[in-house]
Write a protein that holds these residues in place. Structure first.
Motif, mmCIF file in Angstrom:
data_model
loop_
_atom_site.group_PDB
_atom_site.id
_atom_site.type_symbol
_atom_site.label_atom_id
_atom_site.label_comp_id
_atom_site.label_asym_id
_atom_site.label_seq_id
_atom_site.Cartn_x
_atom_site.Cartn_y
_atom_site.Cartn_z
ATOM 1 N N PHE A 80 0.864 -1.175 0.000
ATOM 2 C CA PHE A 80 0.000 0.000 0.000
ATOM 3 C C PHE A 80 0.903 1.228 0.000
ATOM 4 N N TYR A 81 0.818 2.003 -1.042
ATOM 5 C CA TYR A 81 1.606 3.222 -1.168
ATOM 6 C C TYR A 81 0.663 4.409 -1.005
ATOM 7 N N SER A 82 0.804 5.141 0.079
ATOM 8 C CA SER A 82 -0.120 6.241 0.366
ATOM 9 C C SER A 82 -0.073 7.329 -0.708
ATOM 10 N N ASP A 83 1.060 7.478 -1.394
ATOM 11 C CA ASP A 83 1.142 8.513 -2.419
ATOM 12 C C ASP A 83 0.400 8.128 -3.696
ATOM 13 N N ARG A 84 -0.108 6.900 -3.775
ATOM 14 C CA ARG A 84 -0.862 6.458 -4.949
ATOM 15 C C ARG A 84 -2.360 6.378 -4.686
ATOM 16 N N LEU A 85 -2.779 6.732 -3.486
ATOM 17 C CA LEU A 85 -4.201 6.859 -3.164
ATOM 18 C C LEU A 85 -4.469 8.347 -3.091
ATOM 19 N N LEU A 86 -5.199 8.852 -4.059
ATOM 20 C CA LEU A 86 -5.336 10.285 -4.257
ATOM 21 C C LEU A 86 -6.722 10.792 -3.883
ATOM 22 N N PHE A 87 -6.744 12.038 -3.452
ATOM 23 C CA PHE A 87 -7.987 12.756 -3.184
ATOM 24 C C PHE A 87 -7.936 14.093 -3.912
ATOM 25 N N ILE A 88 -9.061 14.481 -4.467
ATOM 26 C CA ILE A 88 -9.252 15.877 -4.860
ATOM 27 C C ILE A 88 -10.150 16.465 -3.776
ATOM 28 N N CYS A 89 -9.716 17.609 -3.251
ATOM 29 C CA CYS A 89 -10.404 18.214 -2.111
ATOM 30 C C CYS A 89 -10.966 19.585 -2.475
ATOM 31 N N ARG A 90 -12.072 19.894 -1.845
ATOM 32 C CA ARG A 90 -12.641 21.246 -1.847
ATOM 33 C C ARG A 90 -12.379 21.762 -0.449
ATOM 34 N N GLY A 91 -11.445 22.678 -0.300
ATOM 35 C CA GLY A 91 -10.999 23.063 1.043
ATOM 36 C C GLY A 91 -10.328 21.853 1.667
ATOM 37 N N ASP A 92 -10.777 21.474 2.860
ATOM 38 C CA ASP A 92 -10.214 20.307 3.547
ATOM 39 C C ASP A 92 -10.975 19.018 3.250
ATOM 40 N N GLN A 93 -12.113 19.110 2.560
ATOM 41 C CA GLN A 93 -12.960 17.934 2.364
ATOM 42 C C GLN A 93 -12.627 17.188 1.080
ATOM 43 N N PRO A 94 -12.245 15.898 1.191
ATOM 44 C CA PRO A 94 -12.086 15.081 -0.015
ATOM 45 C C PRO A 94 -13.433 14.894 -0.713
ATOM 46 N N VAL A 95 -13.466 15.188 -2.016
ATOM 47 C CA VAL A 95 -14.711 15.065 -2.777
ATOM 48 C C VAL A 95 -14.586 14.071 -3.930
ATOM 49 N N ALA A 96 -13.351 13.616 -4.212
ATOM 50 C CA ALA A 96 -13.117 12.619 -5.259
ATOM 51 C C ALA A 96 -11.887 11.809 -4.869
ATOM 52 N N THR A 97 -11.855 10.559 -5.307
ATOM 53 C CA THR A 97 -10.718 9.693 -4.992
ATOM 54 C C THR A 97 -10.473 8.700 -6.114
ATOM 55 N N ALA A 98 -9.237 8.257 -6.209
ATOM 56 C CA ALA A 98 -8.838 7.162 -7.096
ATOM 57 C C ALA A 98 -7.502 6.648 -6.603
ATOM 58 N N ALA A 99 -7.220 5.398 -6.936
ATOM 59 C CA ALA A 99 -5.949 4.803 -6.542
ATOM 60 C C ALA A 99 -5.240 4.232 -7.760
ATOM 61 N N ALA A 100 -3.924 4.376 -7.761
ATOM 62 C CA ALA A 100 -3.050 3.705 -8.722
ATOM 63 C C ALA A 100 -2.588 2.447 -7.997
ATOM 64 N N TRP A 101 -3.137 1.323 -8.376
ATOM 65 C CA TRP A 101 -3.025 0.085 -7.625
ATOM 66 C C TRP A 101 -2.135 -0.891 -8.359
ATOM 67 N N GLU A 102 -1.279 -1.559 -7.654
ATOM 68 C CA GLU A 102 -0.484 -2.599 -8.299
ATOM 69 C C GLU A 102 -0.775 -3.930 -7.630
ATOM 70 N N ARG A 103 -0.772 -4.955 -8.459
ATOM 71 C CA ARG A 103 -1.007 -6.306 -7.953
ATOM 72 C C ARG A 103 -0.029 -7.240 -8.644
ATOM 73 N N VAL A 104 0.638 -8.045 -7.843
ATOM 74 C CA VAL A 104 1.599 -9.006 -8.386
ATOM 75 C C VAL A 104 0.912 -10.370 -8.459
ATOM 76 N N ASP A 105 0.857 -10.922 -9.656
ATOM 77 C CA ASP A 105 0.334 -12.267 -9.877
ATOM 78 C C ASP A 105 1.498 -13.131 -10.344
ATOM 79 N N GLY A 106 2.033 -13.925 -9.425
ATOM 80 C CA GLY A 106 3.222 -14.708 -9.760
ATOM 81 C C GLY A 106 4.391 -13.770 -9.975
ATOM 82 N N LYS A 107 4.910 -13.754 -11.196
ATOM 83 C CA LYS A 107 6.019 -12.859 -11.530
ATOM 84 C C LYS A 107 5.543 -11.600 -12.239
#
Length: 171
Positions: A62-89
């Motif tokens: 889990f890489y916190s810099d790859r879980l993103l928020f777009i915020c309005r002020g301090d409130q997160p209003v949108a999110t997405a993650a750049a996710w990696e998964r290793v299957d075997g090699k």
């Protein structure tokens, strides 16, 4: 009987447009104690409960810099993650858990946060990205297609389902 998820793939990330956060919003990555912000955002955008630990936090790596928020002020209003998964090699990259609060829909935030996540994949050396979605998520599918994702036909139900979706006047 529940339907399998639809799969989309974007080959190549060299053609990504530059990222510009919409005016009045800020992009930031996951910070300590953001679990509740993420759960609230997902609850309202997906209209179901999803526990952070089950979907994100307990997965390694889990890489916190790859879980993103777009915020309005301090409130997160949108999110997405750049996710990696290793299957075997093999390492596979995913655009994961894209969500926007309903009252912020139609403002370009889903596109912006998805694009920011794709930039994270490219920065990490990724060359292609997969995602899973549902038939009824037409606004999200429009965004994904605008970003260059194409349908993959993995399941025998996919050709007919994609034909119906692509026939829609709004796609």
């Amino acid at each position: 009987m529940s339907l399998s998820k639809l799969i989309m793939k974007k080959e190549g990330l060299s053609d990504l447009p530059g990222f510009h956060c919409p005016t009045g919003y800020q992009l930031r990555h996951f910070q300590p104690d953001d679990e509740r912000n993420w759960e609230d955002l997902i609850r309202y955008s997906f209209t179901r409960e999803v526990k952070f630990a089950d979907k994100i936090g307990d997965h390694v790596p889990f890489y916190s810099d790859r879980l993103l928020f777009i915020c309005r002020g301090d409130q997160p209003v949108a999110t997405a993650a750049a996710w990696e998964r290793v299957d075997g090699k093999d390492l596979s990259w995913y655009l994961h858990m894209v969500g926007v609060l309903p009252q912020y829909s139609g403002k370009g935030l889903g596109f912006a946060v998805s694009l920011a996540a794709l930039h994270k994949v490219r920065e990490a050396g990724g060359e292609s990205v997969l995602l899973e979605t549902d038939d009824f998520r037409l606004p999200a599918i429009r965004i994904y297609m605008k970003l260059g994702f194409q349908p993959l036909y993995i399941d025998e139900s996919h050709p007919g389902r994609w034909e119906r979706i692509l026939r829609e006047d709004t796609i």
